[in-house]
Design a protein around this motif. Structure first.
Motif, PDB file in Angstrom:
ATOM      1  N   GLY A  43       0.706  -1.094  -0.330  1.00 40.86           N
ATOM      2  CA  GLY A  43       0.294   0.146   0.325  1.00 40.86           C
ATOM      3  C   GLY A  43       0.100   0.772  -0.190  1.00 40.86           C
ATOM      4  O   GLY A  43       0.659   1.988  -0.605  1.00 40.86           O
ATOM      5  N   ASP A  44       1.712   1.271   0.689  1.00 40.59           N
ATOM      6  CA  ASP A  44       2.293   2.257   0.745  1.00 40.59           C
ATOM      7  C   ASP A  44       3.396   2.815  -0.250  1.00 40.59           C
ATOM      8  O   ASP A  44       4.052   4.071  -0.851  1.00 40.59           O
ATOM      9  CB  ASP A  44       3.632   2.218   1.588  1.00 40.59           C
ATOM     10  CG  ASP A  44       3.120   2.318   3.295  1.00 40.59           C
ATOM     11  OD1 ASP A  44       2.096   3.097   3.294  1.00 40.59           O
ATOM     12  OD2 ASP A  44       3.527   1.472   4.449  1.00 40.59           O
ATOM     13  N   ARG A  45       4.396   1.292  -1.230  1.00 40.84           N
ATOM     14  CA  ARG A  45       4.276   1.996  -2.099  1.00 40.84           C
ATOM     15  C   ARG A  45       3.643   2.147  -3.351  1.00 40.84           C
ATOM     16  O   ARG A  45       3.814   2.895  -3.755  1.00 40.84           O
ATOM     17  CB  ARG A  45       5.529   0.329  -2.720  1.00 40.84           C
ATOM     18  CG  ARG A  45       5.673   0.762  -4.011  1.00 40.84           C
ATOM     19  CD  ARG A  45       7.064   1.048  -3.927  1.00 40.84           C
ATOM     20  NE  ARG A  45       7.857   0.468  -5.289  1.00 40.84           N
ATOM     21  CZ  ARG A  45       8.223   1.608  -6.206  1.00 40.84           C
ATOM     22  NH1 ARG A  45       8.401   2.762  -5.834  1.00 40.84           N
ATOM     23  NH2 ARG A  45       9.105   1.882  -7.278  1.00 40.84           N
ATOM     24  N   LEU A  46       2.631   2.407  -3.450  1.00 34.44           N
ATOM     25  CA  LEU A  46       1.671   2.092  -4.195  1.00 34.44           C
ATOM     26  C   LEU A  46       0.698   3.737  -4.428  1.00 34.44           C
ATOM     27  O   LEU A  46       1.292   4.529  -5.227  1.00 34.44           O
ATOM     28  CB  LEU A  46       0.451   1.545  -4.112  1.00 34.44           C
ATOM     29  CG  LEU A  46      -0.646   2.046  -5.049  1.00 34.44           C
ATOM     30  CD1 LEU A  46      -0.296   1.616  -6.626  1.00 34.44           C
ATOM     31  CD2 LEU A  46      -2.284   0.896  -4.977  1.00 34.44           C
ATOM     32  N   VAL A  47       1.043   4.171  -2.698  1.00 35.30           N
ATOM     33  CA  VAL A  47       0.207   5.663  -2.725  1.00 35.30           C
ATOM     34  C   VAL A  47       1.567   6.770  -3.088  1.00 35.30           C
ATOM     35  O   VAL A  47       1.856   7.552  -3.772  1.00 35.30           O
ATOM     36  CB  VAL A  47       0.825   6.037  -0.924  1.00 35.30           C
ATOM     37  CG1 VAL A  47       0.504   7.274  -1.205  1.00 35.30           C
ATOM     38  CG2 VAL A  47      -0.749   5.050  -1.070  1.00 35.30           C
ATOM     39  N   THR A  85      -1.512  -3.454   3.473  1.00 32.18           N
ATOM     40  CA  THR A  85      -0.695  -3.704   3.849  1.00 32.18           C
ATOM     41  C   THR A  85      -0.147  -1.805   4.473  1.00 32.18           C
ATOM     42  O   THR A  85       1.038  -1.859   4.284  1.00 32.18           O
ATOM     43  CB  THR A  85       0.561  -4.081   2.429  1.00 32.18           C
ATOM     44  OG1 THR A  85       0.314  -3.111   2.057  1.00 32.18           O
ATOM     45  CG2 THR A  85       0.093  -5.587   2.283  1.00 32.18           C
ATOM     46  N   LEU A  86      -0.787  -0.770   4.269  1.00 29.68           N
ATOM     47  CA  LEU A  86      -0.460   0.859   4.318  1.00 29.68           C
ATOM     48  C   LEU A  86      -0.449   0.426   5.497  1.00 29.68           C
ATOM     49  O   LEU A  86      -1.092   0.151   6.594  1.00 29.68           O
ATOM     50  CB  LEU A  86      -1.829   0.899   4.264  1.00 29.68           C
ATOM     51  CG  LEU A  86      -2.271   1.890   2.729  1.00 29.68           C
ATOM     52  CD1 LEU A  86      -3.843   1.758   2.783  1.00 29.68           C
ATOM     53  CD2 LEU A  86      -1.457   2.927   2.061  1.00 29.68           C
ATOM     54  N   SER A  87       0.651   1.188   5.869  1.00 30.26           N
ATOM     55  CA  SER A  87       0.583   1.614   7.305  1.00 30.26           C
ATOM     56  C   SER A  87       0.183   2.949   7.294  1.00 30.26           C
ATOM     57  O   SER A  87      -1.005   3.519   6.864  1.00 30.26           O
ATOM     58  CB  SER A  87       2.163   2.541   7.048  1.00 30.26           C
ATOM     59  OG  SER A  87       2.550   3.295   6.827  1.00 30.26           O
ATOM     60  N   THR A  88       0.242   3.192   8.860  1.00 35.41           N
ATOM     61  CA  THR A  88      -0.912   4.359   9.554  1.00 35.41           C
ATOM     62  C   THR A  88      -0.327   5.424   9.391  1.00 35.41           C
ATOM     63  O   THR A  88      -0.651   6.846   9.807  1.00 35.41           O
ATOM     64  CB  THR A  88      -1.698   4.153  10.889  1.00 35.41           C
ATOM     65  OG1 THR A  88      -0.498   4.083  12.097  1.00 35.41           O
ATOM     66  CG2 THR A  88      -2.310   2.830  10.763  1.00 35.41           C
ATOM     67  N   ALA A  89       1.441   5.673   9.034  1.00 35.56           N
ATOM     68  CA  ALA A  89       2.541   6.823   9.395  1.00 35.56           C
ATOM     69  C   ALA A  89       1.807   8.051   8.598  1.00 35.56           C
ATOM     70  O   ALA A  89       1.956   7.135   7.234  1.00 35.56           O
ATOM     71  CB  ALA A  89       2.954   6.461   9.391  1.00 35.56           C
ATOM     72  N   GLY A  90       1.842   8.855   8.680  1.00 37.74           N
ATOM     73  CA  GLY A  90       1.762  10.038   8.076  1.00 37.74           C
ATOM     74  C   GLY A  90       0.310   9.878   7.054  1.00 37.74           C
ATOM     75  O   GLY A  90       0.046  10.778   5.603  1.00 37.74           O
TER      76      GLY A  90
END
Length: 117
Positions: free
Chosen positions: A10-14, A102-107
């Motif tokens: 998720g973070d990579r996609l964002v 898999t998204l992190s919640t940071a930021g």
């Protein structure tokens, strides 16, 4: 995972989508599909300043969409060459749904929905 494929968290996609959300960065990436080139030539080709181009190239490089290599010219001048990285990004609702898990919640920056805090 073959060359040009990423682990699409998720973070990579964002990160990739945010990087590609700029018309300048899309133009830079498109220009680099014609082959590697150095910053001054690329700036002339795109009609933008080297300083602005450097900002966009750094973001593209951080996202893994371009690579850079410093080389010396015959006259001893250092030239930084950039080239597009081979990649493929196929988005479907299922790919997005898997990445979201898999998204992190940071930021994140999103407000907590009412009634869930």
């Amino acid at each position: 995972m073959s060359k040009g494929e990423w682990e699409l968290t998720g973070d990579r996609l964002v990160e990739v989508l945010a990087t590609l959300a700029s018309p300048h960065r899309l133009r830079v990436l498109a220009a680099l599909t014609g082959g590697r080139t150095y910053v001054s030539q690329l700036a002339r080709d795109l009609g933008i300043s080297r300083a602005l181009l450097q900002v966009h190239l750094k973001k593209l490089e951080k996202a893994g969409l371009v690579t850079a290599q410093l080389e010396l010219s015959e006259d001893g001048k250092a030239l930084k060459f950039y080239e597009a990285t081979a990649f493929s990004l196929h988005l479907t609702p299922d790919v997005v749904a898997a990445a979201v898990t898999t998204l992190s919640t940071a930021g994140d920056g999103d407000a907590v929905p009412k009634g869930t805090s």
